[in-house]
Structure formats: structure tokens, C-alpha cells
Design a protein around this motif. Structure first.
Motif, PDB file in Angstrom:
ATOM      1  N   GLU A 238      -2.858  23.358  -6.714  1.00 47.39           N
ATOM      2  CA  GLU A 238      -1.706  23.619  -7.579  1.00 47.39           C
ATOM      3  C   GLU A 238      -1.517  22.571  -8.672  1.00 47.39           C
ATOM      4  OE1 GLU A 238       0.589  25.990  -3.992  1.00 47.39           O
ATOM      5  OE2 GLU A 238       0.709  23.798  -4.179  1.00 47.39           O
ATOM      6  N   VAL A 239      -2.077  21.381  -8.484  1.00 49.61           N
ATOM      7  CA  VAL A 239      -2.145  20.384  -9.557  1.00 49.61           C
ATOM      8  C   VAL A 239      -3.575  19.888  -9.642  1.00 49.61           C
ATOM      9  CG1 VAL A 239       0.266  19.647  -9.393  1.00 49.61           C
ATOM     10  CG2 VAL A 239      -1.454  18.506  -7.983  1.00 49.61           C
ATOM     11  N   ASP A 240      -3.973  19.469 -10.828  1.00 46.10           N
ATOM     12  CA  ASP A 240      -5.358  19.029 -11.026  1.00 46.10           C
ATOM     13  C   ASP A 240      -5.454  17.510 -11.088  1.00 46.10           C
ATOM     14  OD1 ASP A 240      -4.370  18.399 -13.549  1.00 46.10           O
ATOM     15  OD2 ASP A 240      -5.367  20.074 -14.546  1.00 46.10           O
ATOM     16  N   GLU A 241      -6.682  17.032 -11.214  1.00 43.17           N
ATOM     17  CA  GLU A 241      -6.915  15.585 -11.257  1.00 43.17           C
ATOM     18  C   GLU A 241      -6.254  14.943 -12.474  1.00 43.17           C
ATOM     19  OE1 GLU A 241      -7.990  13.741  -9.046  1.00 43.17           O
ATOM     20  OE2 GLU A 241      -9.272  14.909  -7.713  1.00 43.17           O
ATOM     21  N   ALA A 242      -6.186  15.683 -13.584  1.00 48.88           N
ATOM     22  CA  ALA A 242      -5.576  15.124 -14.794  1.00 48.88           C
ATOM     23  C   ALA A 242      -4.096  14.839 -14.578  1.00 48.88           C
ATOM     24  CB  ALA A 242      -5.773  16.081 -15.971  1.00 48.88           C
ATOM     25  N   PHE A 243      -3.402  15.734 -13.880  1.00 54.58           N
ATOM     26  CA  PHE A 243      -1.983  15.520 -13.597  1.00 54.58           C
ATOM     27  C   PHE A 243      -1.802  14.295 -12.704  1.00 54.58           C
ATOM     28  CE2 PHE A 243       1.650  16.145 -10.733  1.00 54.58           C
ATOM     29  CZ  PHE A 243       2.676  16.227 -11.648  1.00 54.58           C
ATOM     30  N   LEU A 244      -2.603  14.194 -11.642  1.00 59.09           N
ATOM     31  CA  LEU A 244      -2.489  13.048 -10.739  1.00 59.09           C
ATOM     32  C   LEU A 244      -2.823  11.748 -11.466  1.00 59.09           C
ATOM     33  CD1 LEU A 244      -4.194  14.573  -7.566  1.00 59.09           C
ATOM     34  CD2 LEU A 244      -1.740  14.256  -7.956  1.00 59.09           C
ATOM     35  N   ALA A 245      -3.852  11.781 -12.322  1.00 59.00           N
ATOM     36  CA  ALA A 245      -4.225  10.581 -13.077  1.00 59.00           C
ATOM     37  C   ALA A 245      -3.121  10.159 -14.027  1.00 59.00           C
ATOM     38  CB  ALA A 245      -5.519  10.827 -13.842  1.00 59.00           C
ATOM     39  N   SER A 246      -2.398  11.126 -14.569  1.00 59.99           N
ATOM     40  CA  SER A 246      -1.288  10.800 -15.466  1.00 59.99           C
ATOM     41  C   SER A 246      -0.169  10.091 -14.702  1.00 59.99           C
ATOM     42  CB  SER A 246      -0.771  12.076 -16.126  1.00 59.99           C
ATOM     43  OG  SER A 246       0.103  11.778 -17.190  1.00 59.99           O
ATOM     44  N   LEU A 247       0.119  10.557 -13.500  1.00 59.27           N
ATOM     45  CA  LEU A 247       1.113   9.879 -12.660  1.00 59.27           C
ATOM     46  C   LEU A 247       0.674   8.451 -12.353  1.00 59.27           C
ATOM     47  CD1 LEU A 247       2.040  12.649 -10.042  1.00 59.27           C
ATOM     48  CD2 LEU A 247       3.387  11.920 -12.024  1.00 59.27           C
ATOM     49  N   VAL A 248      -0.605   8.288 -12.040  1.00 58.49           N
ATOM     50  CA  VAL A 248      -1.133   6.948 -11.753  1.00 58.49           C
ATOM     51  C   VAL A 248      -0.971   6.042 -12.964  1.00 58.49           C
ATOM     52  CG1 VAL A 248      -3.217   5.635 -11.217  1.00 58.49           C
ATOM     53  CG2 VAL A 248      -2.729   7.735  -9.954  1.00 58.49           C
ATOM     54  N   ASP A 249      -1.274   6.560 -14.156  1.00 60.88           N
ATOM     55  CA  ASP A 249      -1.115   5.751 -15.369  1.00 60.88           C
ATOM     56  C   ASP A 249       0.320   5.254 -15.522  1.00 60.88           C
ATOM     57  OD1 ASP A 249      -3.728   5.852 -16.286  1.00 60.88           O
ATOM     58  OD2 ASP A 249      -3.397   7.628 -17.529  1.00 60.88           O
ATOM     59  N   TYR A 250       1.270   6.152 -15.315  1.00 62.66           N
ATOM     60  CA  TYR A 250       2.677   5.768 -15.478  1.00 62.66           C
ATOM     61  C   TYR A 250       3.051   4.656 -14.505  1.00 62.66           C
ATOM     62  CZ  TYR A 250       7.768   6.029 -15.230  1.00 62.66           C
ATOM     63  OH  TYR A 250       9.105   5.710 -15.231  1.00 62.66           O
ATOM     64  N   ILE A 251       2.722   4.852 -13.253  1.00 61.01           N
ATOM     65  CA  ILE A 251       3.099   3.854 -12.240  1.00 61.01           C
ATOM     66  C   ILE A 251       2.328   2.552 -12.447  1.00 61.01           C
ATOM     67  CG2 ILE A 251       3.099   3.361  -9.759  1.00 61.01           C
ATOM     68  CD1 ILE A 251       3.516   6.392  -9.329  1.00 61.01           C
ATOM     69  N   ARG A 252       1.075   2.667 -12.806  1.00 55.13           N
ATOM     70  CA  ARG A 252       0.239   1.473 -12.991  1.00 55.13           C
ATOM     71  C   ARG A 252       0.753   0.606 -14.134  1.00 55.13           C
ATOM     72  NH1 ARG A 252      -5.421   0.697 -15.350  1.00 55.13           N
ATOM     73  NH2 ARG A 252      -6.324  -1.003 -14.120  1.00 55.13           N
ATOM     74  N   PHE A 253       1.310   1.233 -15.160  1.00 51.96           N
ATOM     75  CA  PHE A 253       1.746   0.492 -16.339  1.00 51.96           C
ATOM     76  C   PHE A 253       3.237   0.169 -16.345  1.00 51.96           C
ATOM     77  CE2 PHE A 253      -2.008   2.714 -18.586  1.00 51.96           C
ATOM     78  CZ  PHE A 253      -2.866   1.671 -18.263  1.00 51.96           C
ATOM     79  N   LEU A 254       3.950   0.472 -15.264  1.00 52.99           N
ATOM     80  CA  LEU A 254       5.364   0.095 -15.159  1.00 52.99           C
ATOM     81  C   LEU A 254       5.481  -1.409 -14.917  1.00 52.99           C
ATOM     82  CD1 LEU A 254       7.299   2.711 -12.964  1.00 52.99           C
ATOM     83  CD2 LEU A 254       8.016   1.824 -15.184  1.00 52.99           C
ATOM     84  N   ALA A 255       6.271  -2.074 -15.692  1.00 53.39           N
ATOM     85  CA  ALA A 255       6.428  -3.528 -15.548  1.00 53.39           C
ATOM     86  C   ALA A 255       7.411  -3.873 -14.432  1.00 53.39           C
ATOM     87  CB  ALA A 255       6.925  -4.127 -16.857  1.00 53.39           C
ATOM     88  N   PRO A 256       7.231  -5.021 -13.789  1.00 53.19           N
ATOM     89  CA  PRO A 256       8.268  -5.501 -12.872  1.00 53.19           C
ATOM     90  C   PRO A 256       9.491  -5.952 -13.666  1.00 53.19           C
ATOM     91  CG  PRO A 256       6.515  -7.129 -13.078  1.00 53.19           C
ATOM     92  CD  PRO A 256       6.067  -5.921 -13.857  1.00 53.19           C
ATOM     93  N   PRO A 257      10.691  -5.729 -13.162  1.00 57.16           N
ATOM     94  CA  PRO A 257      11.891  -6.111 -13.912  1.00 57.16           C
ATOM     95  C   PRO A 257      12.085  -7.627 -13.948  1.00 57.16           C
ATOM     96  CG  PRO A 257      12.487  -5.214 -11.776  1.00 57.16           C
ATOM     97  CD  PRO A 257      11.005  -5.029 -11.909  1.00 57.16           C
ATOM     98  N   ALA A 258      12.613  -8.088 -15.056  1.00 57.50           N
ATOM     99  CA  ALA A 258      12.876  -9.512 -15.214  1.00 57.50           C
ATOM    100  C   ALA A 258      14.046  -9.948 -14.345  1.00 57.50           C
ATOM    101  CB  ALA A 258      13.182  -9.826 -16.678  1.00 57.50           C
ATOM    102  N   ALA A 259      14.038 -11.201 -13.935  1.00 59.34           N
ATOM    103  CA  ALA A 259      15.169 -11.764 -13.208  1.00 59.34           C
ATOM    104  C   ALA A 259      16.378 -11.882 -14.129  1.00 59.34           C
ATOM    105  CB  ALA A 259      14.800 -13.131 -12.651  1.00 59.34           C
TER     106      ALA A 259
END
Length: 393
Positions: A238-259
Motif C-alpha cells: 500500500e506504500v512504496d519504498e519512495a514514500f518510506l524513504a521520504s519519511l526517513v529523510d524527514y526524520i533524519r534531517f530533524l534537528a535536536p531542539p536547542a536548550a
């Protein structure tokens, strides 16, 4: 003439800053923002991934037939996309000391799905119940996923250097790797069941939304009956590798919040005093403050220092916190919860059961009992400084 307690705190903080080695610059940003220094292409992938993360699925697109949420962001939306979640998920397992952990695959699996699609409801499929053979049940509030790309980029050898499964140094702390779904060392999830963001993403898509994937192209089994064909109109996967890879990109590039920056000198002194206490009573024995990533294809992730306050290892937190198990993790073992971004949360501990930080510390047992007892022995002003420091993270 003697100093006031505030002046003492300021003096101690200044002395500590002067005597301590300089701290490296760390990667951080506003909550929900991408990592600094992403390329134009990476920023575009981050934006596309965020859209995928916030996409709402329908039954016609593959949602269900049983699910918990219609989009990824429903579990991670506080205070921004990628943050923690307010709604809990229920997990149930069976643990036997001789045979180990049973995720109850024959009874629908360890994750309970609460919502049927309209077609499933018409076919008599209802919310999953706690399996009869389960001997542990827990409710887990989804944690934030800020900074996971940096955490994934830490070399496995650097984490392994902190593991001490036999407590050879005698400090009472015996961290060890979790076992991932692929059998290797895990670092993500409350039981360290995932080695990579990709594994975490695919598991959530299947479990929380009922989406089949190229790797797992068949619907999960129902608890007590076969799947009627009419309740699943979408072709598999129901979802393809491109969709999953896009989710990975988003999470991978999310920065940790500053103190949170100090508001004034008094605030700064309290935070620094709390930081010193955090180390002195042994909290950093598991909650390792700063890590450095290794070589990575992305310059934004390559050899970067960042705050995590976790060692990514499993620790036995004692019988009072024992409930569900996982392959390679007993009921009392939990991965050290990252504390970065703690100031943004309203519930605490690995599963969100603690309503305040003092309660979360008090619930620690097992390998954390010594640090907990030292916290109990602190005078009130020192405990408040520690809490103030944690609230700044």
C-alpha cells in the motif's frame, strides 16, 4: 562578611566554567526545524518528507483495516511536527524466564490497534483486545523524534565503548545493546528494537496505520479470525519504498531542539549548579550528555557534536518499572530515554507515566537506584537546581 547563597552559586558556577574543559559547539535549532547546513537538495527532501509525515491516509489508500492513527504526525505533534504525542498506544507481551519474550504474533502481535475502518466494522471486526496469554500490558506515550538522524550517525563502536553488561567496573551500571528486528544491535525505541530510522519508520507505518510495505506486503493477522477480502480494497503493497524513504529523510534531517537560554544571572547560576549535580550524583552514568557523529554522506551529519543525554543502551530499572518485554530485553530493561528537548515535554519517563520530573527520578530503580538515592539525599535547594537544569534542556 559572608556571601549569600546566590553569590556562592554564582562563584561555584564561574569556577566550574573556568576549570572545566571547553564544551564543543553542538548542532541544534528551534523545535521542528531542519538541521543547519543542509544542502538545497536535502532541504527539499526534508520538506517533501514532512508532507509525507503529515499525510492523512484513507481506507482506499491502504489505511487499516485496523489502525491507531491516520497519519504519522498524529503521534508526534507536540509542540511541533516531530515532537511527542499525547495519545498512548497499548502494548502487551508474555515473558517467561526460561523461554524469553513472546510478542504474541499468533494473537495479533504486541501492539494493539484500536480503530477499525468502516468496512472492517461492518464485517464485525472490532478493536483488538489484550491477548489472553499476555502477562504484561503497558501504555506508552509516543516520544519526540527530534535529532534521530544525529543519533543514528553515532558510530556503533562509540556506543559499544559504554556498554558494560557484566558490570566489570563495579559501578552498578550494566548497559547493553538491545536486539533489533534484524538481530543486530538496536538503539531506537523504548526497548531498543530498531537499529535504523528506516526500521522504525516501517514498523510504525505497519503497526500504527496498518499499511503494507514492499518488505511486508501482506496484512497483519487479526486476533481471532481471518481477514475478509472486502475490508481491504487497496492493492498491496500500500506504500512504496519512495514514500518510506521520504519519511526517513524527514526524520533524519530533524534537528535536536536547542536548550533554553538563561533568563538572567540567577537563572544561569541555578542551571549550572543543576548541571554539576546531574553529573555528581551519577545521572550521566546512563544519560550521556554529548555525542559526536562519524563519517556521513551528508555534511550536515558528518562529525557533528550534539546533545542527547542518552547512551542508547538498555538498563535494568528495577521491578517497579518491569512490564512488557522485547526480543533481547527483559521486562525491567529500558533504553535510556534521551533528555534533549525535555523542556518541551509535559509527561516524563520512557513511557510518559510520570507527571513531573521529581516523580520520574523517584521511579528509577535497579541500575539507577544509586543515583536516585543520591537525589533523595540532596538538600531541597540542590534538588530544585537539578530540576531547573533538566527543565532547561
Amino acid at each position: 562578611m559572608r556571601c549569600t547563597s546566590l553569590l556562592v552559586a554564582v562563584c561555584l558556577a564561574a569556577c566550574g566554567a573556568a576549570c572545566a574543559p571547553p564544551q564543543p559547539d553542538v548542532v541544534e535549532a528551534e523545535p521542528g526545524a531542519p538541521l543547519p547546513d543542509l544542502s538545497t537538495d536535502e532541504l527539499a527532501r526534508f520538506s517533501a518528507g514532512k508532507a509525507a509525515f503529515e499525510r492523512e491516509f484513507t481506507p482506499e489508500e491502504g489505511l487499516g483495516p485496523l489502525f491507531n492513527q491516520t497519519r504519522c504526525s498524529s503521534c508526534h505533534d507536540l509542540p511541533t511536527s516531530g515532537g511527542h504525542g499525547a495519545e498512548f498506544v497499548t502494548r502487551a507481551t508474555r515473558f517467561d524466564p526460561s523461554s524469553g519474550c513472546d510478542l504474541l504474533h499468533d494473537e495479533g502481535g504486541d501492539l494493539l490497534q484500536r480503530v477499525p475502518t468502516p468496512a472492517a466494522r461492518e464485517a464485525g471486526i472490532m478493536a483488538e483486545r489484550i491477548p489472553k496469554s499476555a502477562n504484561a500490558v503497558t501504555e506508552v506515550r509516543p516520544p519526540p523524534i527530534y535529532g534521530l538522524g544525529l543519533m543514528e550517525a553515532v558510530p556503533i563502536a562509540d556506543i559499544e565503548a559504554l556498554a558494560d553488561p557484566d558490570d566489570r567496573d563495579g559501578d552498578g551500571i550494566s548497559g547493553r545493546f538491545g536486539t533489533s528486528v534484524d538481530g543486530g544491535p538496536g538503539r531506537f525505541g523504548v526497548k531498543a528494537r530498531h537499529a535504523t530510522i528506516a526500521s522504525f519508520v516501517e514498523d510504525a507505518a505497519r503497526g500504527e496505520m496498518g499499511l503494507t510495505t514492499p518488505r511486508y506486503p501482506t496484512e497483519a493477522a487479526l486476533q481471532d479470525r481471518s481477514m475478509p477480502p472486502e475490508v481491504d480494497p487497496a492493492p498491496d503493497p500500500e506504500v512504496d519504498e519512495a514514500f518510506l524513504a521520504s519519511l526517513v529523510d524527514y526524520i533524519r534531517f530533524l534537528a535536536p531542539p536547542a536548550a533554553r537560554p538563561p533568563r538572567d544571572d540567577r537563572d544561569h547560576a541555578s542551571i549550572e549548579a543543576g548541571r554539576s549535580i546531574f553529573s555528581r550524583i551519577g545521572c550521566d552514568g546512563c544519560h550521556t550528555p554529548i555525542w559526536k557523529t562519524g563519517i556521513d554522506t551528508s555534511p550536515a551529519l558528518r562529525e557533528k557534536h550534539f546533545r542527547a543525554y542518552s547512551d542508547f543502551l538498555l538498563h535494568d530499572l528495577g521491578p517497579d518499572l518491569a512490564d512488557i518485554c522485547a526480543p533481547g530485553a527483559g521486562p525491567a530493561e529500558w533504553r535510556t530515554t534521551p533528555l534533549v528537548g525535555l523542556r518541551l515535554r509535559s509527561i516524563f519517563l520512557h513511557d510518559g507515566m510520570a507527571q513531573n520530573l521529581s516523580a520520574a527520578i523517584e521511579m528509577h530503580g535497579g541500575e539507577a537506584a544509586r543515583a536516585r538515592d543520591r537525589f533523595r539525599s540532596l538538600p531541597e535547594h540542590a534538588r530544585q537546581n537539578l530540576i531547573h537544569f533538566l527543565q532547561s534542556l
